[in-house]
Design a protein around this motif. Structure first.
Motif, PDB file in Angstrom:
ATOM      1  N   ASP A   1       4.289  23.222   9.986  1.00  9.54           N
ATOM      2  CA  ASP A   1       5.135  24.134  10.746  1.00  9.54           C
ATOM      3  C   ASP A   1       4.715  24.128  12.219  1.00  9.54           C
ATOM      4  OD1 ASP A   1       7.023  26.041  11.399  1.00  9.54           O
ATOM      5  OD2 ASP A   1       5.744  27.726  10.821  1.00  9.54           O
ATOM      6  N   GLY A   2       4.929  22.977  12.862  1.00  3.89           N
ATOM      7  CA  GLY A   2       4.525  22.821  14.255  1.00  3.89           C
ATOM      8  C   GLY A   2       5.384  21.794  14.956  1.00  3.89           C
ATOM      9  N   GLY A   3       5.045  21.531  16.224  1.00  2.00           N
ATOM     10  CA  GLY A   3       5.781  20.569  17.025  1.00  2.00           C
ATOM     11  C   GLY A   3       5.185  19.181  16.944  1.00  2.00           C
ATOM     12  N   HIS A   4       5.386  18.414  18.013  1.00  2.00           N
ATOM     13  CA  HIS A   4       4.985  17.013  18.012  1.00  2.00           C
ATOM     14  C   HIS A   4       3.478  16.842  17.853  1.00  2.00           C
ATOM     15  CE1 HIS A   4       5.416  12.770  18.740  1.00  2.00           C
ATOM     16  NE2 HIS A   4       4.580  12.824  19.753  1.00  2.00           N
ATOM     17  N   PHE A   5       2.697  17.743  18.424  1.00  2.00           N
ATOM     18  CA  PHE A   5       1.239  17.609  18.374  1.00  2.00           C
ATOM     19  C   PHE A   5       0.611  18.543  17.344  1.00  2.00           C
ATOM     20  CE2 PHE A   5       2.176  15.640  22.453  1.00  2.00           C
ATOM     21  CZ  PHE A   5       1.374  14.503  22.401  1.00  2.00           C
ATOM     22  N   PHE A   6       1.241  18.623  16.195  1.00  2.00           N
ATOM     23  CA  PHE A   6       0.717  19.461  15.110  1.00  2.00           C
ATOM     24  C   PHE A   6      -0.674  19.024  14.660  1.00  2.00           C
ATOM     25  CE2 PHE A   6       2.839  15.903  13.086  1.00  2.00           C
ATOM     26  CZ  PHE A   6       1.923  15.525  12.119  1.00  2.00           C
ATOM     27  N   ILE A   7      -1.047  17.775  14.926  1.00  2.00           N
ATOM     28  CA  ILE A   7      -2.353  17.288  14.445  1.00  2.00           C
ATOM     29  C   ILE A   7      -3.517  18.045  15.073  1.00  2.00           C
ATOM     30  CG2 ILE A   7      -1.512  14.978  13.884  1.00  2.00           C
ATOM     31  CD1 ILE A   7      -2.949  13.981  16.418  1.00  2.00           C
ATOM     32  N   HIS A   8      -3.284  18.714  16.198  1.00  2.00           N
ATOM     33  CA  HIS A   8      -4.334  19.536  16.800  1.00  2.00           C
ATOM     34  C   HIS A   8      -4.344  20.934  16.179  1.00  2.00           C
ATOM     35  CE1 HIS A   8      -4.998  16.328  19.547  1.00  2.00           C
ATOM     36  NE2 HIS A   8      -3.873  16.504  20.220  1.00  2.00           N
ATOM     37  N   GLU A   9      -3.186  21.536  16.102  1.00  2.00           N
ATOM     38  CA  GLU A   9      -3.083  22.903  15.584  1.00  2.00           C
ATOM     39  C   GLU A   9      -3.429  22.971  14.097  1.00  2.00           C
ATOM     40  OE1 GLU A   9       0.291  26.471  15.224  1.00  2.00           O
ATOM     41  OE2 GLU A   9       0.801  24.530  16.138  1.00  2.00           O
ATOM     42  N   PHE A  10      -3.082  21.922  13.366  1.00  6.00           N
ATOM     43  CA  PHE A  10      -3.294  21.898  11.918  1.00  6.00           C
ATOM     44  C   PHE A  10      -4.300  20.817  11.520  1.00  6.00           C
ATOM     45  CE2 PHE A  10       0.948  23.645  12.633  1.00  6.00           C
ATOM     46  CZ  PHE A  10       0.935  24.779  11.832  1.00  6.00           C
ATOM     47  N   ARG A  11      -5.343  20.692  12.316  1.00  2.78           N
ATOM     48  CA  ARG A  11      -6.303  19.595  12.096  1.00  2.78           C
ATOM     49  C   ARG A  11      -6.893  19.606  10.694  1.00  2.78           C
ATOM     50  NH1 ARG A  11     -10.971  19.098  16.378  1.00  2.78           N
ATOM     51  NH2 ARG A  11     -11.602  21.081  15.435  1.00  2.78           N
ATOM     52  N   GLN A  12      -7.327  20.778  10.226  1.00  8.43           N
ATOM     53  CA  GLN A  12      -7.958  20.832   8.909  1.00  8.43           C
ATOM     54  C   GLN A  12      -6.962  20.484   7.800  1.00  8.43           C
ATOM     55  OE1 GLN A  12     -11.410  21.265   8.501  1.00  8.43           O
ATOM     56  NE2 GLN A  12     -10.692  20.315   6.613  1.00  8.43           N
ATOM     57  N   GLN A  13      -5.716  20.905   7.962  1.00  2.24           N
ATOM     58  CA  GLN A  13      -4.705  20.579   6.960  1.00  2.24           C
ATOM     59  C   GLN A  13      -4.372  19.092   6.973  1.00  2.24           C
ATOM     60  OE1 GLN A  13      -4.707  23.156   9.060  1.00  2.24           O
ATOM     61  NE2 GLN A  13      -3.508  24.895   8.298  1.00  2.24           N
ATOM     62  N   VAL A  14      -4.376  18.496   8.172  1.00  2.00           N
ATOM     63  CA  VAL A  14      -4.163  17.047   8.278  1.00  2.00           C
ATOM     64  C   VAL A  14      -5.279  16.302   7.556  1.00  2.00           C
ATOM     65  CG1 VAL A  14      -4.169  15.092   9.889  1.00  2.00           C
ATOM     66  CG2 VAL A  14      -2.803  17.126  10.398  1.00  2.00           C
ATOM     67  N   LEU A  15      -6.515  16.730   7.773  1.00  2.00           N
ATOM     68  CA  LEU A  15      -7.648  16.094   7.109  1.00  2.00           C
ATOM     69  C   LEU A  15      -7.584  16.298   5.596  1.00  2.00           C
ATOM     70  CD1 LEU A  15     -10.511  16.944   9.617  1.00  2.00           C
ATOM     71  CD2 LEU A  15      -9.489  14.707   9.195  1.00  2.00           C
ATOM     72  N   SER A  16      -7.111  17.449   5.162  1.00  2.00           N
ATOM     73  CA  SER A  16      -6.963  17.688   3.719  1.00  2.00           C
ATOM     74  C   SER A  16      -5.960  16.707   3.118  1.00  2.00           C
ATOM     75  CB  SER A  16      -6.516  19.125   3.463  1.00  2.00           C
ATOM     76  OG  SER A  16      -7.521  20.047   3.824  1.00  2.00           O
TER      77      SER A  16
ATOM     78  N   CYS B   1       0.851  -1.187   0.000  1.00  2.00           N
ATOM     79  CA  CYS B   1       0.000   0.000   0.000  1.00  2.00           C
ATOM     80  C   CYS B   1       0.885   1.235   0.000  1.00  2.00           C
ATOM     81  CB  CYS B   1      -0.929   0.018   1.218  1.00  2.00           C
ATOM     82  SG  CYS B   1      -0.082   0.228   2.802  1.00  2.00           S
ATOM     83  N   GLY B   2       0.285   2.374  -0.307  1.00  2.00           N
ATOM     84  CA  GLY B   2       0.996   3.628  -0.194  1.00  2.00           C
ATOM     85  C   GLY B   2       0.910   4.155   1.223  1.00  2.00           C
ATOM     86  N   ILE B   3       1.838   5.032   1.581  1.00  2.00           N
ATOM     87  CA  ILE B   3       1.799   5.635   2.909  1.00  2.00           C
ATOM     88  C   ILE B   3       1.963   7.149   2.792  1.00  2.00           C
ATOM     89  CG2 ILE B   3       2.625   3.624   4.181  1.00  2.00           C
ATOM     90  CD1 ILE B   3       5.393   4.899   4.248  1.00  2.00           C
ATOM     91  N   THR B   4       1.314   7.826   3.734  1.00  2.00           N
ATOM     92  CA  THR B   4       1.514   9.261   3.918  1.00  2.00           C
ATOM     93  C   THR B   4       2.136   9.446   5.291  1.00  2.00           C
ATOM     94  OG1 THR B   4      -0.360   9.879   2.509  1.00  2.00           O
ATOM     95  CG2 THR B   4       0.417  11.517   4.091  1.00  2.00           C
ATOM     96  N   VAL B   5       3.320  10.013   5.337  1.00  2.00           N
ATOM     97  CA  VAL B   5       4.034  10.239   6.594  1.00  2.00           C
ATOM     98  C   VAL B   5       3.940  11.721   6.931  1.00  2.00           C
ATOM     99  CG1 VAL B   5       6.218  10.001   7.818  1.00  2.00           C
ATOM    100  CG2 VAL B   5       5.594   8.342   6.039  1.00  2.00           C
ATOM    101  N   MET B   6       3.377  12.023   8.105  1.00  3.19           N
ATOM    102  CA  MET B   6       3.200  13.411   8.520  1.00  3.19           C
ATOM    103  C   MET B   6       4.159  13.745   9.662  1.00  3.19           C
ATOM    104  SD  MET B   6      -0.935  13.825   8.415  1.00  3.19           S
ATOM    105  CE  MET B   6      -1.909  13.063   7.095  1.00  3.19           C
ATOM    106  N   ARG B   7       4.678  14.964   9.592  1.00  2.67           N
ATOM    107  CA  ARG B   7       5.701  15.361  10.573  1.00  2.67           C
ATOM    108  C   ARG B   7       5.621  16.846  10.847  1.00  2.67           C
ATOM    109  NH1 ARG B   7      10.672  17.737   9.453  1.00  2.67           N
ATOM    110  NH2 ARG B   7      12.088  17.710  11.253  1.00  2.67           N
ATOM    111  N   GLY B   8       5.811  17.218  12.125  1.00  4.63           N
ATOM    112  CA  GLY B   8       5.971  18.616  12.493  1.00  4.63           C
ATOM    113  C   GLY B   8       7.430  19.004  12.330  1.00  4.63           C
ATOM    114  N   THR B   9       7.702  20.101  11.665  1.00  4.38           N
ATOM    115  CA  THR B   9       9.088  20.493  11.409  1.00  4.38           C
ATOM    116  C   THR B   9       9.856  20.840  12.683  1.00  4.38           C
ATOM    117  OG1 THR B   9       8.389  22.784  11.013  1.00  4.38           O
ATOM    118  CG2 THR B   9       8.550  21.327   9.092  1.00  4.38           C
ATOM    119  N   LYS B  10       9.131  21.091  13.784  1.00  6.32           N
ATOM    120  CA  LYS B  10       9.783  21.429  15.049  1.00  6.32           C
ATOM    121  C   LYS B  10       9.847  20.240  16.007  1.00  6.32           C
ATOM    122  CE  LYS B  10       8.095  26.171  14.531  1.00  6.32           C
ATOM    123  NZ  LYS B  10       7.161  27.202  15.048  1.00  6.32           N
TER     124      LYS B  10
END
Length: 237
Positions: free
Chosen positions: A208-223, A174-183
């Motif tokens: 452009d966030g830390g370890h818990f970027f999934i909260h700050e950038f929730r809409q971008q994560v969903l996109s 399968c394909g994978i999408t790896v998400m990471r906060g630059t900080k």
């Protein structure tokens, strides 16, 4: 399309509840609750991610494995559960995953750049957890809350820090999408190493966030999830 979501250390299924209303209507979000927290408070903590932890999560998700396309999302500790569960699903059903989302952690073989914290004294352990972010300070300021969540956090950090990939018979198809906060504390190179674990394409998405970027950038994560899953679905029709 079903998106099975696994929380990070100290988190519960409720982390992903808001996603149900925000995600595309063709995608069903299925948050998994780990033993020992949330609706499963009081149940025994896992001894390991790769052993009884994955056994339990497979039992929890088995009813969703009805032949419809399955994708997995995990953040931080949840990436390790997602990786193990992906192999279990493929092994038990013979059905390849539609996609795998791995967020907030480098590939297993890259190891950790920081020392273990799960055996630290309470005050030092709390300080390290707060430094990573994502955990409100009020959690440790009220004894009743601290008494509930400290054992959960210690157990989860132990699981993550002592995890060992015991080897798999092959790569995931399968394909994978790896998400990471630059900080975050690990680098892009560690994120890119996830490509070794799949035969499909690897996509790196940074925020452009830390370890818990999934909260700050929730809409971008969903996109980013939409881009991968809706493309996957359209290509299968």
């Amino acid at each position: 399309m079903k998106l099975i979501c696994i929380p990070y250390a100290g988190g519960s299924a409720t982390v992903y509840y808001p996603w149900k209303k925000l995600i595309h209507s063709s995608i069903k979000v299925v948050p998994l609750e780990l033993s020992g927290r949330g609706e499963r408070m009081g149940q025994a903590f896992y001894r390991s991610i790769e052993g009884d932890g994955t056994d339990d999560l497979y039992r929890c998700v088995e009813k969703e494995l009805d032949g419809s396309p399955i994708a997995l999302f995990g953040h931080s500790m949840g990436t390790l559960f997602a990786y193990e569960l992906a192999h279990r699903i493929v092994r038990e059903t013979g059905q390849p995953l539609a996609h795998l989302f791995l967020s907030g952690r480098g590939a297993p073989h890259t190891g950790r750049s920081e020392p273990w914290i799960h055996e630290l004294p309470d005050s030092e352990f709390q300080a390290e957890v707060l430094r990573l972010g994502g955990t409100p300070a009020e959690l440790f300021e009220h004894k009743e809350l601290s008494d509930i969540y400290m054992p959960i956090l210690r157990s989860d950090y132990r699981l993550s820090e002592t995890y060992r990939d015991t080897g798999k018979p092959g790569k995931l198809d399968c394909g994978i999408t790896v998400m990471r906060g630059t900080k975050d504390s690990y680098g892009r190179a560690d994120a890119e190493e996830w490509s070794r674990y799949v035969n499909g394409d690897t996509r790196i998405v940074e925020f452009d966030g830390g370890h818990f970027f999934i909260h700050e950038f929730r809409q971008q994560v969903l996109s980013a999830i939409h881009e991968s899953l809706l493309y996957t679905r359209s290509s299968q029709i």
